[in-house]
Enzyme design. Structure first.
Site, PDB file in Angstrom:
ATOM      1  N   ASP A 143       0.851  -1.297  -0.004  1.00  0.00           N
ATOM      2  CA  ASP A 143       0.040   0.087  -0.165  1.00  0.00           C
ATOM      3  C   ASP A 143       0.831   1.130   0.058  1.00  0.00           C
ATOM      4  O   ASP A 143       1.994   1.227   0.241  1.00  0.00           O
ATOM      5  CB  ASP A 143      -0.915  -0.041   1.275  1.00  0.00           C
ATOM      6  CG  ASP A 143      -0.407  -0.268   2.326  1.00  0.00           C
ATOM      7  OD1 ASP A 143       1.076  -0.373   2.621  1.00  0.00           O
ATOM      8  OD2 ASP A 143      -1.008  -0.705   3.395  1.00  0.00           O
ATOM      9  N   HIS A 145      -6.995  -4.677  10.272  1.00  0.00           N
ATOM     10  CA  HIS A 145      -6.839  -4.262   8.811  1.00  0.00           C
ATOM     11  C   HIS A 145      -5.664  -4.906   8.546  1.00  0.00           C
ATOM     12  O   HIS A 145      -4.641  -5.194   9.249  1.00  0.00           O
ATOM     13  CB  HIS A 145      -7.102  -2.982   8.334  1.00  0.00           C
ATOM     14  CG  HIS A 145      -5.854  -1.978   8.831  1.00  0.00           C
ATOM     15  ND1 HIS A 145      -5.827  -0.732   9.450  1.00  0.00           N
ATOM     16  CD2 HIS A 145      -4.431  -2.104   8.943  1.00  0.00           C
ATOM     17  CE1 HIS A 145      -4.699  -0.217   9.715  1.00  0.00           C
ATOM     18  NE2 HIS A 145      -3.752  -1.060   9.427  1.00  0.00           N
ATOM     19  N   GLU A 194      -9.851  -1.842   5.225  1.00  0.00           N
ATOM     20  CA  GLU A 194     -10.316  -1.667   6.510  1.00  0.00           C
ATOM     21  C   GLU A 194     -11.642  -2.199   6.896  1.00  0.00           C
ATOM     22  O   GLU A 194     -12.122  -3.002   5.773  1.00  0.00           O
ATOM     23  CB  GLU A 194     -10.815  -0.060   6.477  1.00  0.00           C
ATOM     24  CG  GLU A 194      -9.629   0.828   6.514  1.00  0.00           C
ATOM     25  CD  GLU A 194      -8.671   1.188   7.819  1.00  0.00           C
ATOM     26  OE1 GLU A 194      -8.980   0.289   8.545  1.00  0.00           O
ATOM     27  OE2 GLU A 194      -7.997   2.111   7.865  1.00  0.00           O
TER      28      GLU A 194
HETATM   29  C1  GLP Z   1      -0.535   0.311   8.803  1.00  0.00           C
HETATM   30  C2  GLP Z   1      -0.236  -0.180   7.383  1.00  0.00           C
HETATM   31  C3  GLP Z   1      -0.219  -1.840   7.484  1.00  0.00           C
HETATM   32  C4  GLP Z   1       0.323  -2.243   8.752  1.00  0.00           C
HETATM   33  C5  GLP Z   1      -0.437  -1.718   9.880  1.00  0.00           C
HETATM   34  C6  GLP Z   1       0.291  -1.995  11.364  1.00  0.00           C
HETATM   35  O1  GLP Z   1      -1.247   1.473   8.847  1.00  0.00           O
HETATM   36  N1  GLP Z   1      -0.852   0.067   6.269  1.00  0.00           N
HETATM   37  O2  GLP Z   1       0.434  -2.588   6.358  1.00  0.00           O
HETATM   38  O3  GLP Z   1       0.443  -3.636   8.887  1.00  0.00           O
HETATM   39  O4  GLP Z   1      -0.883  -0.479   9.839  1.00  0.00           O
HETATM   40  O5  GLP Z   1       1.340  -0.843  11.533  1.00  0.00           O
HETATM   41  P1  GLP Z   1       2.069  -1.046  12.669  1.00  0.00           P
HETATM   42  O6  GLP Z   1       3.169  -2.143  12.150  1.00  0.00           O
HETATM   43  O7  GLP Z   1       2.994   0.229  12.475  1.00  0.00           O
HETATM   44  O8  GLP Z   1       1.747  -1.421  13.795  1.00  0.00           O
END
Ligand code: GLP
Length: 240
Positions: free
Chosen positions: A67, A140, A145
């Site tokens: 993404d 998610h 979402e």
């Molecule tokens: C983000 C990304 C995801 C990620 C998730 C968790 O917003 N788009 O791909 O897995 O949220 O983030 P984090 O690893 O910083 O907890």
């Protein structure tokens, strides 16, 4: 589903890195799906330190990131996922820059609802061999979402309020957090031949519990789309 418990994020990150390195050693043309966020950061650092020992070559590896934000303010371009990947992985390995793929360039302003060209690009590359995934507190995966359809393709997404809140920790002001992103769809993700999902810390416990005990897809928890994947490895420091 194979749940691997590690007593620390560090140990889990090393395991994730080893699985990727192993994958490339077995197939130098590996198609790798990559995730951003604080979760995989240590894993990438472990890969780059290994690369310094020339243990593995990324020359023929193709990558597809999950993404990317759109609508970042100019001064926040270092919050783009492309910047994150360059800094944490791509700048330190011998990957051919032409083999790096993102669903959209973060500076793109001409937005469309549909980015399924990315799914076609992935299919043309032979499909994703190993997909790395994190998980949001709200369940998610990538930026799919709650409410995402099981058959969803790569598309423009409105970020959930809870995601904007969670990601505001990287920005000066919560109002600077982009409200939109382009994300691989659920269908795109579950087509990966092998999925490695990393989840560390108590904030991920509820979402991970939903996935581990899922018996079908629940749109309220997009991570449950993985419940019957043929080759899913979960790396976690949460005890079940
Ligand atoms: C983000 C990304 C995801 C990620 C998730 C968790 O917003 N788009 O791909 O897995 O949220 O983030 P984090 O690893 O910083 O907890």
């Amino acid at each position: 589903m194979n749940v691997l418990y590690f007593k620390s994020k560090e140990d889990g990150s090393i395991k994730g890195a080893e699985l990727i390195i192993e994958g490339i050693k077995q197939n130098k043309n590996l198609v790798l799906g990559l995730a951003t966020g604080s979760t995989p950061e240590q894993m990438y650092n472990y890969i780059t330190s290994n690369y310094k020992n020339k243990d593995v070559s990324f020359k023929d590896v193709k990558t597809f990131n999950l993404d990317e934000y759109v609508g970042l303010k100019n001064e926040d371009e270092n919050q783009s996922y492309r910047y994150f990947m360059d800094k944490n992985l791509f700048n330190h390995i011998d990957i051919n820059k032409e083999n790096i793929n993102f669903p959209i360039n973060f500076s793109e302003t001409n937005l469309k609802p549909d980015y399924s060209y990315y799914d076609e690009l992935i299919a043309k590359a032979g499909g994703i061999d190993i997909q790395i995934l994190g998980i949001g507190n709200n369940g998610h995966i990538a930026f799919n979402e709650p409410g995402s359809k099981i058959g969803s393709k790569t598309r423009l997404i409105d970020l959930a309020e809870s995601t904007i809140q969670a990601n505001s920790r990287f920005f000066k002001d919560i109002n600077d957090v982009p409200k939109k992103a382009v994300s691989m769809g659920i269908d795109t993700i579950i087509k990966a031949k092998k999925i490695i999902l990393l989840a560390f810390g108590d904030s991920k416990k509820e979402a991970l519990t939903k996935l581990i005990y899922a018996k079908s897809y629940d749109e309220n928890w997009p991570c449950t789309a993985l419940w019957n994947h043929k080759d899913l490895t979960i790396i976690t420091d949460i005890e079940f």
